[in-house]
Scaffold this active site. Sequence first.
Site: not given
Ligand code: HXC
Ligand code: NAP
Length: 290
Positions: A22, A27, A105, A155, A197, A207
Amino acid sequence: MLYTQAMLPDGTFSGKTVLITGGGTGLGKSMTRYFLQLGANVVIASRKIDVLKATADELSAETGGRVLPLQCDVRDYEQVENVLRQAFAEFGSIDVLINNAAGNFISPTERLSPRAFSAVIDIVLKGTIHFTLALGKHWIAQQQRGTILSIVTTYAWTGSAYVVPSACAKAGVLAMMRSLAVEWARYDIRCNAIAPGPFPTEGAWSRLMPDPIREKFEPANKIPVGRVGEHQELANLVAYLASDYAAFINGDCITIDGGEWLKGAGEFNNLDMVTPEMWDMLEMFTKGAK
Ligand code: HXC
Ligand code: NAP
């Protein structure tokens, strides 16, 4: 402000290769930039190759460093092994693994389908297992030392409502880092975690903090130091823990959240809203309670 500045000496990672999952966005991109500034070669791996290539072009032009962008879905072990093969072909070895890729999400848990649960668990927990296992096997077979750092969240140990798949997965990642810190120390492999955090990124904010939520719950208001995180201060901590300056830190999880999770935990922490005048009045009651 010092926390927005680079911390480690130039050349700290000269001759080293760092692999960041990622690493093309958020980050991970900030970490990539800093490792390049410190002299490392960096491999960035995720699903969107166009995004990775754009980041690689931007950051190699900015820093003069070498970045190898590789398409990889961390959920697929064969793709992970393929990334390692290509990285070895390009740079010879890998010294540092940063497990940073994540999916997340907000949603009430009862609304989730099993596929939605798996979507997060498979990226966060299984993706981390895949890279850690594949590279760990290689390091051990080659008798090469290495460092693994996984990005979790606070968490991971408190749990959190409305992000239950992520909480389960991050707790698993933390357990893996602590377990392997002991098991693989004999192979000179260190394992640690960082729990950030809130740090603003497009991926997390879109998300987890969509506008209607942010209007009601500004994240900085929950944080004792009164602000969210700066990317450079996280990059500084990541680079320090990945470097030999941190050679005696193994099996730990360092929190970088301005005191946020503890504020939520302390029984009387919400009394910070009591004014000095109110304290004068309250003191009369508490002192009188003999
Ligand atoms: C409910 C949801 C949903 C939502 C997806 N789904 N989004 N359900 N609410 N918001 C469901 C879909 O309906 C589907 O189920 C299943 O999840 C898979 O969805 P896809 O879209 O096909 O998944 P995919 O393409 O694999 O994408 C994965 C993802 C997406 C996690 C859903 O958001 C993603 O690609 N995220 C990558 C980046 C990311 O999330 N970054 C944030 C990290 S921040 P069904 O049954 O309908 O088929 C972080 C910070 C933590 O972690 C701490 C912060 C302080
Ligand atoms: P981000 O930009 O959405 O980063 C997530 C990365 O994961 C993306 O580059 C995405 O790239 C990659 N990824 C997702 N699904 C993948 C898959 N199946 N295979 C390979 N790569 C995949 O979010 P971020 O905020 O920088 O988060 C980075 C890290 O920090 C995460 O571990 C998150 O949990 C952690 N974190 C973030 C926060 C915050 O406040 N931002 C707080 C606590 C912890 P592609 O879409 O190209 O796959």
